[in-house]
Design a protein around this motif. Structure first.
Motif, mmCIF file in Angstrom:
data_model
loop_
_atom_site.group_PDB
_atom_site.id
_atom_site.type_symbol
_atom_site.label_atom_id
_atom_site.label_comp_id
_atom_site.label_asym_id
_atom_site.label_seq_id
_atom_site.Cartn_x
_atom_site.Cartn_y
_atom_site.Cartn_z
ATOM 1 N N LYS A 170 0.832 -1.196 0.000
ATOM 2 C CA LYS A 170 0.000 0.000 0.000
ATOM 3 C C LYS A 170 0.873 1.256 0.000
ATOM 4 N N ILE A 171 0.476 2.222 -0.817
ATOM 5 C CA ILE A 171 1.151 3.520 -0.835
ATOM 6 C C ILE A 171 0.085 4.618 -0.843
ATOM 7 N N GLY A 172 0.531 5.862 -0.709
ATOM 8 C CA GLY A 172 -0.368 6.996 -0.849
ATOM 9 C C GLY A 172 -0.778 7.667 0.440
ATOM 10 N N ASN A 201 -4.910 2.951 -4.048
ATOM 11 C CA ASN A 201 -6.329 3.029 -3.680
ATOM 12 C C ASN A 201 -6.980 4.343 -4.106
ATOM 13 N N ASN A 202 -6.625 4.806 -5.311
ATOM 14 C CA ASN A 202 -7.310 5.925 -5.976
ATOM 15 C C ASN A 202 -7.082 7.303 -5.344
ATOM 16 N N VAL A 203 -6.068 7.484 -4.507
ATOM 17 C CA VAL A 203 -5.991 8.727 -3.728
ATOM 18 C C VAL A 203 -5.198 9.851 -4.398
ATOM 19 N N TYR A 204 -4.383 9.551 -5.409
ATOM 20 C CA TYR A 204 -3.552 10.592 -6.004
ATOM 21 C C TYR A 204 -4.337 11.440 -7.008
ATOM 22 N N SER A 205 -3.915 12.668 -7.169
ATOM 23 C CA SER A 205 -4.322 13.453 -8.334
ATOM 24 C C SER A 205 -3.505 12.975 -9.530
ATOM 25 N N PRO A 227 -4.040 4.349 -9.450
ATOM 26 C CA PRO A 227 -3.345 5.564 -9.012
ATOM 27 C C PRO A 227 -4.290 6.737 -8.767
ATOM 28 N N ILE A 228 -5.368 6.841 -9.573
ATOM 29 C CA ILE A 228 -6.299 7.963 -9.446
ATOM 30 C C ILE A 228 -7.726 7.421 -9.382
ATOM 31 N N GLN A 229 -8.691 8.330 -9.241
ATOM 32 C CA GLN A 229 -10.081 7.898 -9.159
ATOM 33 C C GLN A 229 -10.507 7.192 -10.451
ATOM 34 N N THR A 230 -11.329 6.157 -10.284
ATOM 35 C CA THR A 230 -11.803 5.377 -11.429
ATOM 36 C C THR A 230 -12.565 6.237 -12.430
ATOM 37 N N ALA A 237 -5.604 7.123 -18.851
ATOM 38 C CA ALA A 237 -5.014 6.785 -20.145
ATOM 39 C C ALA A 237 -3.758 7.622 -20.406
ATOM 40 N N LYS A 238 -3.796 8.903 -20.002
ATOM 41 C CA LYS A 238 -2.607 9.753 -20.140
ATOM 42 C C LYS A 238 -1.457 9.205 -19.303
ATOM 43 N N LEU A 239 -1.777 8.769 -18.085
ATOM 44 C CA LEU A 239 -0.747 8.173 -17.230
ATOM 45 C C LEU A 239 -0.141 6.946 -17.886
#
Length: 372
Positions: A170-172, A201-205, A227-230, A237-239
């Motif tokens: 887990k990270i973030g 767990n979706n927490v990053y911008s 990495p980001i919200q679903t 896709a950019k990531l």
């Protein structure tokens, strides 16, 4: 014919204080809570399924009892695809994802369990599978006030000692620098031959995920999960285009239609889904075959009870998948729900060969673990 449908809210109170990044950023860590669906047929068979119920078991049970059960009573339990479509279409105005699809998931898994028991075949064979074992990676590395770097190293070394060749951390929740130090410490103890993945767990911008992803690339990380919200598929896709590290997800999506958009947009490099909340075994098979058509690897997600783990394992066998997720956190809803242990051999989950799911529920489970 379906004679009756019963549902049980089960909770396990022995969860430790371990947390992921979503919990620490102000949202509560989900309890170890599931809803088990039991379907009884007129000829005496019982089938069992599991639904996602992270703190919402009352709503999932109400959906099963008040909406889905009346649709299914008296129906032919062998018409699994027909019944799935009936439930899905009948819930048009308020379904499509979330609690309703979780309810449908539990019903669908139970129907497949019934079909296997009636035909005296394990589910994976009914689905056309042949794979007897699937490699498991272990998700751990949760945050805890009781877990310093040394404890974290001991935890991850334990997984490797027990034959697992993949781990996820887990990270973030901490600064990027602190999380990177945690990962470097883990790499030192597990060596270069063990795959290390991370889950935010979706927490990053988007900007944070891009920055962290570039740092993770230097550590040869296996994949970067959610990495980001679903909701932000274009940004994901950019990531995926910007980063060399594979983007994995999004287990928090539902049904083949959402996963088609995820894959069509190139929002991930690795697809992750789970039978307990995407629509059951039937829908997970459709998502898996769609991933094959579109050239994406699939790794089943896992985070709750034993029924969903075994359902995912049957699908993994049927699709010929290489990896499946597993937890080793203390969890009676995984380890004590069945009359026998889930077999693990040299870091692999063994696909059961008995009819249906391949396991029987302990008699005392529904009483002992009923949510208070």
């Amino acid at each position: 014919m379906i004679k009756d449908i019963r549902s049980y809210k089960l909770c396990y109170e022995g969860i430790s204080d371990e947390r992921d990044a979503l919990a620490i950023k102000g949202l509560a860590e989900h309890p170890m809570e599931i809803v088990v669906t039991e379907i009884e047929t007129s000829d005496g068979y019982l089938g069992y399924g599991e639904s996602l119920a992270y703190g919402c078991s009352d709503a999932v049970q109400a959906t099963l009892e008040k909406i889905l059960k009346p649709l299914l009573l008296g129906e032919d339990e062998e018409l699994i695809g027909h019944l799935w479509e009936k439930m899905y279409k009948a819930t048009l105005r308020f379904g499509r994802r979330g609690i309703v699809i979780a309810g449908i998931s539990g019903v669908d898994i139970a129907l497949w369990d019934l079909m296997g028991k009636k035909t005296k075949k394990p589910i994976y064979k009914l689905l056309g599978g042949s794979k007897k074992r699937v490699k498991a990676y272990i998700t751990g590395g949760y945050y805890s006030d009781k877990k310093d770097i040394d404890k974290l190293r001991e935890e991850e070394a334990y997984y490797v000692k027990n034959g697992f060749k993949g781990i996820k951390v887990k990270i973030g929740a901490k600064s990027m620098e602190e999380d990177l130090e945690r990962l470097k410490a883990i790499r030192e103890v597990v060596g270069e031959d063990v795959r290390i993945a991370v889950d935010a767990n979706n927490v990053y911008s988007y900007e944070e995920a891009l920055e962290m992803g570039r740092k993770l690339e230097a550590l040869n990380i296996w994949f970067f999960e959610e990495p980001i919200q679903t909701d932000y598929l274009d940004l994901s896709a950019k990531l995926a285009l910007e980063l060399r590290i594979p983007i994995a997800g999004y287990e928090t999506a539902f049904t083949r239609w959402e996963f088609y958009e995820i894959m069509r947009k190139g929002a991930v490099d690795i697809v992750q889904t789970d039978a307990m909340w995407t629509g059951g075994i039937s829908e997970m098979m459709k998502i898996g075959n769609l991933a094959k058509v579109m050239g994406y690897p699939l790794i089943p997600h896992y985070s709750a009870g034993g029924i969903s783990l075994i359902a995912n394992l049957h699908v993994a066998s049927a699709l010929g998948l290489e990896w499946i997720e597993m937890h080793l956190r203390k969890n009676d809803l995984r380890d004590k729900i069945f009359n026998k242990k889930i077999p693990i051999e040299d870091g692999h989950l063994v696909v059961p060969d008995s009819p249906g799911l391949g396991f029987t529920i302990r008699d005392e489970v529904f009483e002992k673990y009923t949510c208070k």
